[in-house]
Enzyme design. Sequence first.
Site, PDB file in Angstrom:
ATOM      1  N   GLY A 157       0.865  -1.190   0.000  1.00 40.05           N
ATOM      2  CA  GLY A 157       0.000   0.000   0.000  1.00 40.05           C
ATOM      3  C   GLY A 157       0.890   1.224   0.000  1.00 40.05           C
ATOM      4  O   GLY A 157       2.053   1.163  -0.413  1.00 40.05           O
ATOM      5  N   ILE A 159       2.188   2.863   2.571  1.00 44.73           N
ATOM      6  CA  ILE A 159       3.325   2.792   3.497  1.00 44.73           C
ATOM      7  C   ILE A 159       4.357   1.784   2.997  1.00 44.73           C
ATOM      8  O   ILE A 159       5.561   2.072   2.964  1.00 44.73           O
ATOM      9  CB  ILE A 159       2.844   2.457   4.929  1.00 44.73           C
ATOM     10  CG1 ILE A 159       1.910   3.561   5.446  1.00 44.73           C
ATOM     11  CG2 ILE A 159       4.051   2.292   5.871  1.00 44.73           C
ATOM     12  CD1 ILE A 159       1.147   3.212   6.723  1.00 44.73           C
ATOM     13  N   THR A 239       5.110  -2.432  11.808  1.00 48.09           N
ATOM     14  CA  THR A 239       4.515  -1.143  12.184  1.00 48.09           C
ATOM     15  C   THR A 239       3.045  -1.099  11.758  1.00 48.09           C
ATOM     16  O   THR A 239       2.479  -0.016  11.576  1.00 48.09           O
ATOM     17  CB  THR A 239       5.265   0.042  11.522  1.00 48.09           C
ATOM     18  OG1 THR A 239       5.357  -0.204  10.113  1.00 48.09           O
ATOM     19  CG2 THR A 239       6.650   0.231  12.096  1.00 48.09           C
ATOM     20  N   SER A 240       2.422  -2.286  11.577  1.00 46.59           N
ATOM     21  CA  SER A 240       1.031  -2.273  11.099  1.00 46.59           C
ATOM     22  C   SER A 240       0.055  -2.479  12.256  1.00 46.59           C
ATOM     23  O   SER A 240      -0.339  -1.511  12.912  1.00 46.59           O
ATOM     24  CB  SER A 240       0.858  -3.307   9.988  1.00 46.59           C
ATOM     25  OG  SER A 240       1.170  -4.609  10.438  1.00 46.59           O
ATOM     26  N   ARG A 241      -0.296  -3.744  12.524  1.00 47.31           N
ATOM     27  CA  ARG A 241      -1.145  -4.045  13.675  1.00 47.31           C
ATOM     28  C   ARG A 241      -0.597  -5.303  14.344  1.00 47.31           C
ATOM     29  O   ARG A 241      -0.174  -6.246  13.671  1.00 47.31           O
ATOM     30  CB  ARG A 241      -2.598  -4.284  13.248  1.00 47.31           C
ATOM     31  CG  ARG A 241      -3.387  -3.015  12.921  1.00 47.31           C
ATOM     32  CD  ARG A 241      -3.637  -2.136  14.152  1.00 47.31           C
ATOM     33  NE  ARG A 241      -4.408  -0.926  13.848  1.00 47.31           N
ATOM     34  CZ  ARG A 241      -3.868   0.244  13.495  1.00 47.31           C
ATOM     35  NH1 ARG A 241      -2.550   0.373  13.393  1.00 47.31           N
ATOM     36  NH2 ARG A 241      -4.652   1.288  13.248  1.00 47.31           N
ATOM     37  N   GLU A 270      -2.191  -5.235  22.799  1.00 45.74           N
ATOM     38  CA  GLU A 270      -1.884  -3.873  23.186  1.00 45.74           C
ATOM     39  C   GLU A 270      -2.822  -3.337  24.256  1.00 45.74           C
ATOM     40  O   GLU A 270      -4.033  -3.529  24.105  1.00 45.74           O
ATOM     41  CB  GLU A 270      -2.045  -2.997  21.920  1.00 45.74           C
ATOM     42  CG  GLU A 270      -0.833  -2.208  21.595  1.00 45.74           C
ATOM     43  CD  GLU A 270      -0.879  -1.640  20.203  1.00 45.74           C
ATOM     44  OE1 GLU A 270      -0.447  -2.322  19.276  1.00 45.74           O
ATOM     45  OE2 GLU A 270      -1.366  -0.510  20.066  1.00 45.74           O
ATOM     46  N   HIS A 288       3.650   1.791  19.844  1.00 50.97           N
ATOM     47  CA  HIS A 288       2.713   2.258  18.805  1.00 50.97           C
ATOM     48  C   HIS A 288       2.864   3.761  18.542  1.00 50.97           C
ATOM     49  O   HIS A 288       1.912   4.528  18.669  1.00 50.97           O
ATOM     50  CB  HIS A 288       1.262   1.906  19.178  1.00 50.97           C
ATOM     51  CG  HIS A 288       0.366   1.741  17.970  1.00 50.97           C
ATOM     52  ND1 HIS A 288      -0.706   0.873  17.927  1.00 50.97           N
ATOM     53  CD2 HIS A 288       0.395   2.356  16.763  1.00 50.97           C
ATOM     54  CE1 HIS A 288      -1.292   0.966  16.740  1.00 50.97           C
ATOM     55  NE2 HIS A 288      -0.649   1.863  16.018  1.00 50.97           N
TER      56      HIS A 288
END
Length: 322
Positions: A157, A159, A239-241, A270, A288
């Site tokens: 995408g 990023i 660095t996504s989820r 999280e 995050h």
Amino acid sequence: MKVFISRPIPKVGIDMLKAKGWDVVVNEKAEGRAATKAELIEGAKSSDAILAVLTDKIDGEVMDVGTPALKIIANYAVGFDNIDLEAAKQRKIMVTNTPGVLTNTVAEHTFTLMLSIAHRISEADRFSRAGRYHAWGPNLLLGTDLSGKTLGVVGLGRIGSRVAFHAVKGFEMKVLYNDPKPNSDFEKEFGAQYVERIDDMLPHCDFVSIHVPLLDSTHHLINEARLKIMKRSAYLINTSRGPIIDEKALALSLSKGWIRGAAIDVFEFEPEIVPELKELDNVILTPHIASATGETRNKMAEMAAQNIIEALGGRTPPNLVK
Ligand code: GLV
Ligand code: GLV
């Protein structure tokens, strides 16, 4: 009009909404912590818009409290897995996100993590502070170069593409990518190579960076079996989820040496972090913060506010998610 903002966000966004003369309610209590369900429910009452952040679970129950006034939920994030889209659709509530404005910042953080784990920055910092630096050493804290290595981008995408840009233009890395569909323009520009099946890509990567949204199909995309097919010298960046990686399996792989290191900004449960991870030296853990620069957070606040202004003005907000 009443607008509920679930957490204190940069002032610029709040001021844009106040300038409309609307009743803007900021949940000031939720500074440094997530809003509670009770606060979300209270805030949703007779609200025309909710400005939500990624720690807010906005489900049908919260939406029902706002119905029929509630027209839009503007998420202060590019990811929107915290919002029940199906429930919003049933209630004809619009949902928006903040794409684009954070792309560069998240890509910079991704590279920060990649460089830091390869050059053992956190470990070296701990070493120095602990008074263990007694002499320069030819073998002291040896890391790994990025240049010339192969980066596997999972999810091409905005990023993922920007991370590939830094990798190729800045570090002369070779890029492989895995995505539901190939992108020939991207391949031409970056000399990148498409790999249709992630299992065929992972064994060839020195670094793997995750840039997919959290969906049922991406939950535990990186599991024990996939960690085992990665190179023993490989590094994993996320660095996504968090739930895209099976975090217990990651801790196991790092302690067993199935991969060399990991640097992650997001966690499966999280803000909890699997305790085993915190014991390991070959992992970097950031809370995050990949989009957390002053400039970008201001732009995210403006974008979320603008989405609300458009929606309450009877227009289609620019960042509607389907
Ligand atoms: C942050 O994680 C975002 O989705 O914007
Ligand atoms: C993912 O959030 C992307 O925009 O690449």
